[in-house]
Design an enzyme around this catalytic site. Structure first.
Site, short mmCIF file in Angstrom:
data_model
loop_
_atom_site.label_atom_id
_atom_site.label_comp_id
_atom_site.label_asym_id
_atom_site.label_seq_id
_atom_site.Cartn_x
_atom_site.Cartn_y
_atom_site.Cartn_z
N GLY A 1 0.82 -1.21 0.00
CA GLY A 1 0.00 0.00 0.00
C GLY A 1 0.85 1.25 0.00
O GLY A 1 1.92 1.32 -0.63
N SER A 2 0.39 2.25 0.72
CA SER A 2 1.01 3.57 0.64
C SER A 2 2.40 3.65 1.27
O SER A 2 3.10 4.65 1.05
CB SER A 2 0.09 4.61 1.29
OG SER A 2 -1.07 4.79 0.51
N THR A 3 2.83 2.63 2.03
CA THR A 3 4.21 2.67 2.51
C THR A 3 5.18 2.60 1.32
O THR A 3 6.32 3.07 1.41
CB THR A 3 4.52 1.53 3.49
OG1 THR A 3 4.24 0.27 2.86
CG2 THR A 3 3.70 1.67 4.76
N PHE A 4 4.72 2.02 0.20
CA PHE A 4 5.57 1.93 -0.99
C PHE A 4 5.78 3.30 -1.63
O PHE A 4 6.67 3.46 -2.48
CB PHE A 4 4.95 0.96 -2.01
CG PHE A 4 5.88 0.56 -3.12
CD1 PHE A 4 6.88 -0.38 -2.91
CD2 PHE A 4 5.77 1.14 -4.38
CE1 PHE A 4 7.75 -0.75 -3.94
CE2 PHE A 4 6.62 0.77 -5.41
CZ PHE A 4 7.62 -0.18 -5.19
N LYS A 5 5.01 4.30 -1.22
CA LYS A 5 5.18 5.64 -1.77
C LYS A 5 6.57 6.21 -1.47
O LYS A 5 7.04 7.08 -2.20
CB LYS A 5 4.09 6.57 -1.25
CG LYS A 5 2.72 6.26 -1.84
CD LYS A 5 1.61 7.07 -1.19
CE LYS A 5 0.25 6.70 -1.79
NZ LYS A 5 -0.88 7.34 -1.09
#
Length: 503
Positions: free
Chosen positions: A224-228
């Site tokens: 999810g958004s941790t990959f941002k």
């Protein structure tokens, strides 16, 4: 000599030669493999019949024993005991007659006393007519951090929940904590009552929640958004944007080449992301999906994949605990004609915020933020600090190893600034520690299955300017709770960081 006798003689000679070749192969070339095979019953019985070394964590007064052997009044003489079973089960593994897992397996030659580094010790034992004692293994784990991670995760997900926490020392790669829930009691498996041991194993193996799986290294999910933070690093590293720039955003975005609402990316109501352009700080602090999707498309799948792989995706890296699942940034997808083709823009857009076919283990996401915390240098993670003799004399110490520069120091500093803003004024505020600059990022990843709750993620490190610890939290199941990476994962990461920083 008549012909029949000569024929029989020659045949017997070849049989004899074949037997000698086989014996030579088994005793010289194949001997080590057979001796180290956990299914070798003779070796397994020998392991039960000697005093196996200890598995340890911590130093000085804070040192704790994770596994030891105690004298036992039966044919095997010693019983393997795990004093803090549920807290460390996913790391120690267990030892049974014929089966070893975890550190018990990866460090078996040391613990059993057969490692070449213990040769002198074996000679001394032989000279003194004493049984061969195994060596000890000191792990990198910080008992305070491990306890904090376990307590915080258990109180968050509950006894029926599933998740994992990993903490790494960024400058060295030392794993300070590694927790996986649900857990189990390895003492139930190490018993010499083999019927009871087999029943315990079958019960654990058939459990739908898979307590025998070490979720820290064996479970990979959409990050999810941790990959941002990976997407941000790629954008800065490739000169697309700097942390001071504005970036394209928007309330919604129809992914290129698609139609229909199912292919519309939105920001889940976060109005701060709605302008067509927002600052990079705002995009990270409020986790703007549209901004990072557009960045990924601008970069293209090749540059995105190169950056992910620089952080460790699509590779193995942990040498002293197995098995591990590779984290994945897809290299290709199946095209309409069945051939493998590069990701299209719509698929690449989804990877920008950790969806589509991007999957990660908790250890991998801890490595991502650990590299950023170490000004771009990715260290190999490791769990074995020292190999010791039975008398606790150090025989070998693991030296930290640089894997590669995942990003430049300038890029790492800029991504750190974005993550600090995310804790100070954005979605990662639950990890804030008064008086300490913390960098963090939340993640709430959709499973891709209608009706099922998302996965919760949280990554962080601190102090941001000179990090001592980097943490990744993954929440897979939390019955009765609404899963959100910041609300649930942030306090867990905070507890672990405080345990390390206050140690």
């Amino acid at each position: 000599m008549n012909r029949p006798i000569r024929t029989v003689s020659i045949f017997c000679m070849f049989l004899f030669l074949a037997l000698m070749v086989n014996i030579t192969y088994l005793q010289f070339w194949h001997a080590e493999e057979l001796n180290t095979d956990p299914l070798n019953a003779r070796v397994a019985e020998a392991a039960f019949s000697r005093e196996r070394g200890e598995i340890l964590a911590g130093e000085g007064r804070d040192q704790v024993t994770l596994a030891r052997s105690e004298e036992f009044d039966d044919r095997y003489k010693y019983l393997r005991v795990y004093p803090k079973p549920r807290l460390y089960a996913n790391i120690t593994g267990f030892l049974t007659l014929g089966t070893q897992t975890g550190i018990e397996r990866s460090q078996n030659t040391v613990l059993s006393g057969e490692d070449p580094r213990l040769f002198v010790t074996r000679l001394i034992d032989l000279a003194q007519n004493q049984s061969n004692k195994g060596g000890n293994v000191l792990t990198t784990l910080d008992p305070a951090a491990q306890q904090a991670a376990y307590d915080a995760l258990l109180s968050t997900v509950g006894p029926e929940g599933e998740g994992s926490v990993v903490a790494i020392e960024p400058k060295t790669g030392r794993i300070l904590a590694m927790v996986s829930l649900p857990t189990y009691d390895p003492n139930d498996l190490a018993t010499h009552d083999f019927d009871a041991s087999e029943q315990a194993y079958e019960r654990l193996d058939e459990d739908d929640r898979e307590p025998l799986v070490n979720r820290a290294i064996q479970t990979r999910l959409f990050p999810g958004s941790t990959f941002k933070v990976v997407t941000a690093a790629a954008a800065i590293e490739n000169g697309l944007y700097s942390s001071d720039d504005n970036v394209p955003s928007g309330a919604t975005w129809q992914t290129p080449g698609t139609t229909g609402e199912s292919n519309v990316i939105d920001n889940e109501g976060r109005f701060q992301c709605s302008p067509e352009e927002v600052s990079f700080l705002t995009a990270m602090a409020y986790s703007c999906n549209t901004a990072f999707a557009k960045m990924a498309v601008e970069l293209g799948p090749e540059k995105m994949r190169e950056q992910a792989e620089a952080f460790g995706f699509n590779s193995d890296y942990l040498n002293d605990l197995s098995p591990q699942a590779q984290s994945v940034y897809p290299e290709s997808v199946e095209g309409a004609d069945g051939s493998q083709v590069e990701l299209n823009d719509a698929q690449t857009a989804q990877t920008g915020f950790g969806q589509f076919e991007v999957q990660s283990t908790p250890l991998q996401m801890a490595m991502v933020v650990s590299a950023l915390a170490n000004r771009g240098t990715l260290m190999r993670p490791y769990l074995v600090e020292e190999v010791q003799s039975a008398e606790y004399e150090t025989l070998e110490t693991t030296e930290p190893e640089e894997l590669r520069d995942a990003v430049s120091p300038t890029t790492a500093d800029q991504v750190t600034d974005l993550m600090v803003e995310t804790v100070a004024n954005g979605t990662a505020s639950p990890a804030a520690i008064p008086g300490v600059s913390i960098a963090g990022k939340t993640g709430t990843a959709q499973r891709g299955v209608e009706g099922l709750p998302p996965y919760g993620w949280f990554v962080s490190f601190g102090p941001a300017e000179d990090a001592e610890v980097a943490v990744a939290v993954m929440i897979q199941e939390a019955p009765g709770k609404e899963i959100a990476g910041g609300a649930l994962g942030g306090p867990i990461a905070k507890a672990v960081m405080e345990a390390v920083l206050n140690d």
